[in-house]
Every structure is written in C-alpha cells, then in structure tokens.
Enzyme design. Structure first.
Site, PDB file in Angstrom:
ATOM      1  N   ASP B  11       0.834  -1.202   0.000  1.00 60.09           N
ATOM      2  CA  ASP B  11       0.000   0.000   0.000  1.00 60.09           C
ATOM      3  C   ASP B  11       0.867   1.251   0.000  1.00 60.09           C
ATOM      4  OD1 ASP B  11      -2.571   1.280   0.056  1.00 60.09           O
ATOM      5  OD2 ASP B  11      -2.177   1.834   2.122  1.00 60.09           O
ATOM      6  N   SER B  12       0.284   2.357  -0.455  1.00 59.21           N
ATOM      7  CA  SER B  12       0.992   3.638  -0.413  1.00 59.21           C
ATOM      8  C   SER B  12       0.963   4.258   0.980  1.00 59.21           C
ATOM      9  CB  SER B  12       0.368   4.600  -1.420  1.00 59.21           C
ATOM     10  OG  SER B  12      -1.014   4.735  -1.163  1.00 59.21           O
ATOM     11  N   CYS B  74      -3.989  -0.729  -3.014  1.00 55.30           N
ATOM     12  CA  CYS B  74      -4.010   0.713  -3.287  1.00 55.30           C
ATOM     13  C   CYS B  74      -4.451   0.850  -4.730  1.00 55.30           C
ATOM     14  CB  CYS B  74      -2.615   1.295  -3.089  1.00 55.30           C
ATOM     15  SG  CYS B  74      -2.382   2.949  -3.774  1.00 55.30           S
ATOM     16  N   GLU B 154      -8.260  12.070   6.476  1.00 51.34           N
ATOM     17  CA  GLU B 154      -7.115  12.261   7.381  1.00 51.34           C
ATOM     18  C   GLU B 154      -7.485  13.148   8.569  1.00 51.34           C
ATOM     19  OE1 GLU B 154      -3.142  12.495   5.677  1.00 51.34           O
ATOM     20  OE2 GLU B 154      -3.814  10.427   5.881  1.00 51.34           O
ATOM     21  N   CYS B 186     -10.654   4.072  -4.161  1.00 48.07           N
ATOM     22  CA  CYS B 186      -9.482   4.418  -3.349  1.00 48.07           C
ATOM     23  C   CYS B 186      -9.710   3.787  -1.979  1.00 48.07           C
ATOM     24  CB  CYS B 186      -9.338   5.937  -3.245  1.00 48.07           C
ATOM     25  SG  CYS B 186      -8.020   6.483  -2.126  1.00 48.07           S
ATOM     26  N   HIS B 188      -8.711   4.541   0.721  1.00 53.70           N
ATOM     27  CA  HIS B 188      -8.768   5.538   1.799  1.00 53.70           C
ATOM     28  C   HIS B 188     -10.207   6.020   2.035  1.00 53.70           C
ATOM     29  CE1 HIS B 188      -5.177   7.180   3.781  1.00 53.70           C
ATOM     30  NE2 HIS B 188      -5.922   8.179   4.163  1.00 53.70           N
TER      31      HIS B 188
END
Lengths: 275, 275
Positions: B11-12, B74, B154, B186, B188
């Site tokens: 993963d990034s 990712c 985030e 994504c 995230h």
C-alpha cells in the site's frame, strides 16, 4: 563590496516560490539556487524527526553549492528544524520564515491579538507563539492548524464555496476573539489571500510570511555587505531543483511564482544531483 | 493441502488496512505482511513513472519475504503499476484493487451507468473505465478525480458541512446523469461511505473496492489451493511495516482497520528493513 555567490532557497515543495518571487522583486540582481522536495511534499503532517532529517538532506545539497546565505522558505521546516540547520550551516547565515512574520505582526497589531495559521507541524511546534512572545510578552497569540488549505491551493479552488466554508470554519473563532492581525504561516497560502481577506473582513490585517521573509533576506544581505551587483545574474542565471518532476504542479507554478519558471532541474536530496 | 506462507499486502500508506480488515474477516487463519509507504504517501498526485518506481521498491521488499500472493491494496498503484509488478512477480500471483470493484459494479448496475471516484492518477490512467468496458462494452462509465476526500478522511471530518458540500460538489453530475452504481476507487475512502450514501441517496449502490479485493484474494487462494489452515497464525503472527512511523496517523489506524494494529515496524523501501 559585492558578492556574486547565489542565495540558497530550501523548501518542502513549490510554495517557497512565493518567497523567491518577492526576493526577485526586491533584489533583481541576485542569483538563486532553489531546492524543493516535491517528491516528499507536504512535510506538515510528518513527525518532527522526519522533517529534521529531510530538511538537513536538503540543506546539505545547497551548502555544497557555495551559497552566501540560506533562506528556509517553508514555515514547517523553519518551525521544526531551523536550529538543526543553523548548527550545520557554520558560517553561512540562515534565515527562517517564522521570525520575519512574527516581527511584522507585533509591529502591526493594535490590540495585541495575533492569529497564526499553518500546518499541523508548524502549529504543534509553537514556534510562532514563542517568537511573538519573545518580542512582546503581553501579546496574545491564537494558533490554528489549517491542513485543508494546501489541497485547496493545489486544486486551485479559490473562488469556490468549499474554500469559503473551510476558511470560515478555521477562522470564525479568531474573528470572535477580536484578532486584528493574522499571519499566513505557510508559504503555500498566499494564493488564498483574497478569499481569506474576504472572510475575515478588512478589520483584520493579513501578514504574508513569504513577503516578510524576502525583506529579511534583503536586510541581512545589506547589513553583511553581501549583495550582488544590481545588474548581476538574477533570474536568468538561477536554477530550480525539484526532487520530483513537478508534472502535476506544472500548472500551479505560476500561482506561486507569477510567471514561467526558468531552469527547472531534477535532483535527489539523499544522493546528490540526478542531472 | 494448505500453505502457511504469508500474504503480502502493498500500500501507499494506511488505507490498504481496509483491505486487510476484510481479509482477516473472511480468512482469519491467514498470516499477513503489510508494507505501507507512509513516508511518501499519497501517491495519487504523482507522475506515473514515480508511482511505478515506488511501487516496485515496495513489491521487492515483500517478494523478499516468501509471500504466497501479493495484494496491491491501493487503487493508485493498481491503476498505474500493476503490469510492472506482475512482470516482476514471476510465479507469485498478484491481485490489484481495480478489477474486483469493476467486476462487482458490472454485476450490480441495472442501468449500466457506473460512476468511479479516485485519485488524480487513478482517474487519469482510465484503468477502471478500461476494466469495466472489457467486461461490458455497453456500460457507460463516468469518472471523477476526488483529491479532496483523502484530507477529509485524514482530518476525520465525517459529520461536517465541508464534507457534505465536497461530496455534493464531486457527485452532483453523476446523480443528474442517473449513475446507479458508484465505485469508491481508493482504499482511503471507506470511512466516508456513510456521508457519500447520505448524499447520493439509496438509489445509487456503493461498491467498496476494498471489500471486493479481499473477496478476490479468497477466491484465488481457494482456486490455487493456497489457503492456510483455519487455525493458522492469523493476525497474531502478522507484521505491519511502515516507511515512516505513522505518528500523526496513529489515531486514524482504527478508522481503516477497526481496532488496534499489532506488530507495527519501521522499514525503508529503498534499502531494506530498518529494524
């Protein structure tokens, strides 16, 4: 006496070009070497030891190129790693982005209520608060991390409801508290100046730390008699190094710099120049 | 026959933990080795050659640890660098995050109008569009880069007007066009699922690419007879490597993973393990 050596400019990415633009305006004869760590931008969410380690790598790259002065054109690096860089610099003067803005704010606030916005790392460090209180211990300092502003600038969303709502969200408390002077404590923020001013109203003065950092460069070079000849190399002989080809930021460079950027080159902080 | 070797997860950053969570739910006996490039996250704004170079460094780190299968958890890496990783992998099967979500969307759309959101790099690559059209050439695919969603996650701003306004801004056109199936392209994004569903309404199904990627891992391991014993090592013997101590993301890990993460270690992609 004049000194034809270049000024080194260290940045975590491209925002430091706002400082370069002001230096070029004030001292068009100066030659610059800019190093922007676009491959690892942004620094503002990183742990302090990582920021210091990246910053020293970047500083080493510039000190190896016979610079006469180093400008740390990134508030995050200035807030967290300036002392480490100064220790490393030995005889070369180092100018950070925090102190010039702090000084300008203390001179300009009438009610001694100063607001500061910046990255998580800048605000967590308390660097602005300490700098301001050292100049005027009676000043009240209100600090807020505004991590959302960098993506807004990167996406160039200036005239947009999301931007206005975000700026209101971050600043309504400072407006309520009667802050009359706001420091833009990140060199990535100047493109947002208009929308911030529109939100906080004209009663609150805005201090652009990029502008005041450039003025400090001029003062120090003049005091130390290190200026170039006015007809020196200037922008035409300057070089701009990035650790990653700023492909996706190509459209953004004029935002920070105001015009096309000459002489862009690729560099690696860890292992010296790539080309 | 069973195979006790670990599954590698590349993963990034930390978003791939949403895939890990689903793998652990589906196959609790599997041991995992996770490598997240938190020091250089996010990849989604980077040039393709940089993403490929970083991804191959990470893959090399995992292939050196005798993994039985590699999951690229990712979407950005999957969209841009999957073929490069597959060439490098030789005999180890590699599963990306794009194809499983694309397949699920084609199965679920009634009107054959599929929306995809992801990073700039993912959308620019056209990987989802190509994958969907290869399965159903009559499907209409609408893609939008949504770079603002990562900072929203985030900052953990889920129940917030800025988030709702941002999601509306990105998705109103797809709603107007009658998209009935939206891929969260994504890993995230899953923490935003509720606010996205609240914005697009219940008429639009949402495909979480993390969930479908985990299902694909189960299918492939079963087909190749590479599963662990059900009472194998599991999470207790798994290891989670990050290229930067995820200090600032420590509070976010439960977002992606749902609980405290065991066995976090530091690693460097470029020069092998640090500790």
């Amino acid at each position: 006496m004049s000194d034809p050596r270049p000024i080194g400019v260290l940045d975590s990415g491209t925002g430091g070009l706002t400082v370069v633009r002001e230096i070029v305006r004030l001292m068009p004869g100066e030659r610059l070497i800019y190093a922007g760590d676009t491959a690892r931008f942004p620094y503002g969410n990183r742990p302090e030891e990582t920021i210091r380690s990246f910053a020293l790598q970047g500083a080493e790259t510039l000190f190896g190129r016979d610079i006469k002065l180093l400008v740390v054109a990134c508030n995050t690096i200035s807030a967290v790693a300036l002392e480490a860089i100064e220790r490393y610099a030995r005889d070369v003067p180092v100018i950070g982005a925090v102190l010039p803005g702090a000084r300008a704010a203390v001179l300009r606030t009438a009610d001694r209520k100063i607001g500061v916005i910046g990255t998580h790392a800048t605000i967590r460090s308390g660097a602005y608060k300490k700098a301001i209180e050292r100049i005027d211990s009676a000043a009240k300092v209100y600090e807020t991390a505004t991590p959302f502003l960098i993506p807004l600038v990167e996406e160039m969303m200036f005239d947009h409801d999301i931007t206005r709502l975000t700026v209101q969200f971050y600043l309504y408390e400072m407006i309520d508290l009667g802050v009359d002077c706001l420091i833009l404590g990140c060199t990535h923020y100047p493109p947002l100046l208009e929308v911030v001013q529109g939100t906080v109203g004209t009663r609150m003065q805005i201090i652009d730390s990029a502008l005041w950092t450039a003025k400090e460069v001029q003062d120090i070079l003049t005091a130390l008699d290190l200026c170039s000849e006015p007809e020196g190399g200037g922008l035409g002989q300057s070089a701009f190094f990035f650790t990653e080809t700023p492909l996706h930021t190509a459209g953004q460079l004029p935002l920070f710099f105001g015009e096309a950027l000459p002489h862009q080159k690729s560099i690696s902080f860890a292992g010296g120049a790539k080309q």
